[in-house]
Write an enzyme that holds these catalytic residues in place. Structure first.
Site, PDB file in Angstrom:
ATOM      1  N   ASN A 285       0.847  -1.186   0.000  1.00 52.74           N
ATOM      2  CA  ASN A 285       0.000   0.000   0.000  1.00 52.74           C
ATOM      3  C   ASN A 285       0.884   1.238   0.000  1.00 52.74           C
ATOM      4  OD1 ASN A 285       0.592   0.771   2.855  1.00 52.74           O
ATOM      5  ND2 ASN A 285      -0.456  -1.150   3.284  1.00 52.74           N
TER       6      ASN A 285
ATOM      7  N   ASP B  80      -3.725  -6.709   4.630  1.00 47.84           N
ATOM      8  CA  ASP B  80      -4.713  -7.646   5.159  1.00 47.84           C
ATOM      9  C   ASP B  80      -4.528  -9.056   4.610  1.00 47.84           C
ATOM     10  OD1 ASP B  80      -6.081  -5.771   6.757  1.00 47.84           O
ATOM     11  OD2 ASP B  80      -7.171  -5.022   5.022  1.00 47.84           O
TER      12      ASP B  80
END
Length: 414
Positions: free
Chosen positions: A223, A291
């Site tokens: 990210n 995640d």
């Protein structure tokens, strides 16, 4: 009163930097006594150190003259702080296992004073599981271990393992001495709390940055987290007198002064480093942990096969580091999580607070340029409600959050 440093120099090419460190310490008005290991004497001479310290330089455990005049027990306890710089993988291993087979290691085993180690070694040695275990053991024993710098090695390899610059070591020495002075004042005056060191004697654990989850040797899931907010919080905690362990994902940021940095790449590595750093008084989980990861990362680069179909990727859920700490047997007294949201920020944060077992959730809207930017607007979500802060520089968010952490820890200790 003159502050006294016992500087232990172990063998390694970085030993030459100890001369500059001595010069900086003396310029600050500190008294320095130097101990050279046998290997270190191959890189710097007792004569050069003696000139700079204006004192004897100690090399041998069984030097009868030194034993009669000082003694290794007295030498180990006459300093305000013991500094090992450079600290090689060898001396760190001996320290972690209580080995005392020369003057330096005997002094380290005999001292009752704080110890600071500034590691320097090859990148592969730094990353070796044995070194990681030794570092974790030393930190658990109360030794302050600085994170090494990253860069090109004398051997031609690149990565973490370079000795921190003398100025950075000096800054950490001054922080530890200030912390010790604050602790001494607290011991003499139980109701006294130095305003400039509200976290003196506390251990604060912080995560920062993204994680990279490999797809194949050249691609990964990640990210846009820059790590700036987490690093700013680590710097603020160190300025407040805390011993700070910063577990950092892959970011290109300098290590804040006075911070012990542990570099990791994946979520599973981050969880292992966080658990190894426990116990802590407070944990502030700022990192934007991926995640998911690929269930089976490819050993070779995935290539297009001409069918027009994407390579099949099977994802599996990563461990939840915040939730793990929330239910951990060594759960910190104060557990703070971060929530990067793009909608319904407060609602998602409240749900996360209950689900993760955290004390606070610091929520922010990252739909703009917060990730990678220098400003942040956050909501502090607790069981008592929501405290909304206006947009401000990430450094200011860090200072304000650490002030709130210090107040909370002080309240819980009464």
């Amino acid at each position: 009163m003159t502050q006294r440093i016992l500087l232990i120099i172990s063998g390694g090419i970085a030993a030459y930097k100890s001369l500059e460190l001595v010069r900086l310490l003396r310029k600050r008005g500190m008294a320095v006594r130097a101990v050279l290991t046998e290997s270190a004497a191959q890189f710097v001479t007792p004569l050069s150190l003696g000139v700079l310290t204006e004192d004897n330089v100690f090399t041998q455990l069984f030097d009868l003259k030194d034993e009669r005049e000082i003694g290794h027990i007295q030498l180990s306890r006459q300093a305000d702080l013991v500094v090992v710089a450079p600290a090689t993988a060898n001396i760190l291993a001996k320290m972690a296992n209580g080995i005392a087979d020369d003057l330096a290691t005997t002094l380290l085993l005999a001292t009752d004073k704080p110890v600071l180690a500034a590691p320097a070694m090859n990148v592969r040695m730094w990353r070796h599981p044995a070194t990681r275990r030794n570092i974790a053991q030393l930190q658990a024993d109360g030794v302050h271990v600085m994170a090494p710098d990253s860069g090109e090695m004398a051997c031609g390899e690149y990565g973490p393992g370079r000795l921190p610059e003398p100025e950075a070591i000096l800054a950490e020495i001054e922080r530890l001495l200030a912390t010790r002075r604050g602790s001494d004042m607290l011991a003499d005056q139980p109701d006294f709390a130095p305003a400039d060191l509200p976290l003196a004697g506390r251990h604060i654990l912080i995560t920062a940055g993204p994680t990279h989850e490999p797809i194949d040797p050249v691609r990964f899931i990640a990210n846009r987290s820059s790590g700036k907010q987490g690093f700013a919080i680590a710097a603020a905690a160190a300025r407040a007198g805390a011993r700070v362990s910063l577990v950092a994902g892959p970011v290109h940021l300098p290590t804040p002064a006075g911070v012990d940095r542990i570099d990791v790449e994946t979520a599973r590595e981050m969880l292992a480093a966080v658990e190894a750093a426990l116990p802590a008084d407070a944990a502030i989980m700022v990192a934007a942990v991926a995640d998911w990861r690929t269930a089976d990362a490819a050993g070779q680069k995935l290539k297009k096969d001409g069918s027009g179909q994407p390579a099949p990727l099977v994802l599996t859920e990563n461990p939840d580091i915040l939730a793990t700490l929330g239910h951990h047997v060594q759960r910190p007294a104060l557990l703070v999580g971060f929530a990067a949201e793009t909608e319904k920020v407060a609602d998602h944060a409240r749900a996360k607070l209950a689900r993760k077992g955290a004390d606070w959730i610091v929520a922010n809207d990252v739909s703009g340029d917060v990730m990678g930017g220098d400003a942040n607007a956050v909501h502090i979500v607790t069981a008592d409600g929501i405290d909304t802060w206006p947009s401000m520089a990430k450094a200011d968010v860090a200072d304000r959050l650490i002030e709130k952490v210090a107040h909370a820890l002080a309240s819980r200790s009464h």
